[in-house]
Design an enzyme around this catalytic site. Structure first.
Site, PDB file in Angstrom:
ATOM      1  N   GLU A 176       0.813  -1.227   0.000  1.00  0.00           N
ATOM      2  CA  GLU A 176       0.000   0.000   0.000  1.00  0.00           C
ATOM      3  C   GLU A 176       0.840   1.267   0.000  1.00  0.00           C
ATOM      4  O   GLU A 176       1.242   1.764   1.054  1.00  0.00           O
ATOM      5  CB  GLU A 176      -0.935   0.028   1.219  1.00  0.00           C
ATOM      6  N   LYS A 218      -2.484  -1.885  -3.252  1.00  0.00           N
ATOM      7  CA  LYS A 218      -3.514  -0.995  -2.718  1.00  0.00           C
ATOM      8  C   LYS A 218      -3.052   0.444  -2.890  1.00  0.00           C
ATOM      9  O   LYS A 218      -2.419   1.024  -2.001  1.00  0.00           O
ATOM     10  CB  LYS A 218      -3.752  -1.321  -1.237  1.00  0.00           C
TER      11      LYS A 218
HETATM   12  P1  13P Z   1      -9.187   4.597   3.736  1.00  0.00           P
HETATM   13  O1  13P Z   1     -10.008   3.864   2.713  1.00  0.00           O
HETATM   14  O2  13P Z   1     -10.008   5.227   4.816  1.00  0.00           O
HETATM   15  O3  13P Z   1      -8.203   5.528   3.107  1.00  0.00           O
HETATM   16  O4  13P Z   1      -8.333   3.537   4.499  1.00  0.00           O
HETATM   17  C1  13P Z   1      -7.664   2.569   3.793  1.00  0.00           C
HETATM   18  C2  13P Z   1      -6.556   2.069   4.606  1.00  0.00           C
HETATM   19  O5  13P Z   1      -6.501   0.928   4.933  1.00  0.00           O
HETATM   20  C3  13P Z   1      -5.496   3.006   4.994  1.00  0.00           C
HETATM   21  O6  13P Z   1      -4.374   2.277   5.358  1.00  0.00           O
END
Ligand code: 13P
Length: 336
Positions: A176, A218
């Protein structure tokens, strides 16, 4: 590396019409979310809130995996079942946030993510609770000289080392890299930052010889800053996001699951839908891994009151269903 096991996990998570719920708010973030409805954050109120979300009947039709926070692994539903088991019983794969939050990287206020030390040992412990995948979040800010080359390089390296350790321990890594929406930047600036970030992440993964076909990405969408004037519309966000993914993401990656990153729930769904409408020929499955955009309406409906649990679950299920449709390009705003 147990390839077969990793592939099996991916097969359970990458299912058309479904996506991932991020319910992995740290204690600090959970306290912020609960404060927004005037509920004090305690171990018990956090359990009650997780119970509402994770026992929502029918969520398995739209949610294939849930990212949990460590505390939730050991908590039980109102019926006395450990939360990872609640999920497994419904055919949903439990996962876990394994990074340990952010630390200062340089004088410019940029961050790196903590948690590499002893990660392998922690993963072995988490696995005993039934988790099959992990998440690690790196963040990048946009301004004149940011993200810096230093931040891009350091976070790419750490994400790749994390992914490698996950594979060695039999967990599918969600990689991510989040380019933050905060600021007044244009969509073009966001494009440039996101392209540089993603390019570096995949270069680092390749350098570490990480099997990209056994990872999930992600990312944030390519979008105007939250405080920008003349923010780009849904069509432009979708086009720029698709262009950026095409330029940087290898075809062998199975799935891209966007974060919502501070977009409103409706915005996030509309963007995901448009990306799927315009990106029919893309090689990856394109879905969601939202936290706020799935949970915010549920939190508001709940207000910390037992009599509102059903209303909270309805609100959560609605967002899950609409995002499920958005993964197929079948969402329309009049469904709201
Ligand atoms: P949000 O969809 O609220 O941005 O959160 C995703 C997430 O897992 C952040 O690490």
């Amino acid at each position: 590396m147990d390839e077969e096991k990793l592939q099996e996990t991916i097969n359970k998570m990458v299912i058309r019409g479904r996506g991932i719920l991020a319910a992995d708010e740290s204690e600090k973030t959970a306290a912020k979310r609960l404060a927004s409805i005037n509920v004090e954050s305690t171990e018990e109120t956090r359990r009650q809130y997780r119970n509402l979300i994770l026992t929502t009947p029918g969520m398995e039709n739209y949610i294939s995996g849930v990212i949990l926070f460590e505390e939730t692994l050991h908590q039980e539903s109102d019926s006395g079942v450990l939360f990872p088991e609640v999920l497994q019983e419904n055919g949903i794969v439990p996962g876990i946030k394994v990074d340990q939050g952010l630390a200062d990287l340089n004088e410019g206020g940029e961050k790196y993510t903590k948690g590499l030390e002893g990660l392998g040992e922690r993963l072995q412990v988490y696995k005993k609770s039934g988790v099959r995948f992990a998440k690690w979040r790196a963040v990048y800010t946009i301004s004149k000289n940011r993200p810096s080359a230093e931040a891009i390089k350091r976070n790419a390296r750490d994400l790749s080392l994390y992914a490698k350790i996950c594979h060695e321990n039999g967990l599918v890594p969600i990689v991510e890299p989040e380019v933050l929406i905060d600021g007044t930047h244009s969509i073009e600036q966001c494009y440039e930052a996101t392209e540089n970030v993603l390019r570096a992440v995949f270069e680092a993964l390749k350098r570490e010889k990480v099997r990209i076909d056994l990872c999930l990405l992600k990312p944030s969408m390519v979008i105007s800053g939250k405080e920008a004037v003349n923010r780009a519309d849904v069509d432009e966000v979708a086009k720029q996001t698709i262009k950026c993914l095409r330029a940087t993401v290898p075809a062998e990656l199975p799935s891209i699951n966007f974060l919502s990153g501070g977009q409103t729930p409706i915005e996030a769904t509309a963007h995901l839908n448009r990306i799927n409408m315009l990106g029919e020929d893309l090689p990856w499955y394109i879905s969601f891994s939202f936290a706020r955009a799935l949970q915010e309406p549920a939190l508001k409906a709940w207000q910390g009151k037992q009599e509102n649990v059903k209303a909270g679950q309805d609100a959560f299920l609605k967002r899950a269903r609409l995002n499920g449709l958005a993964t197929q390009g079948k969402y329309r705003e009049d469904m709201e």
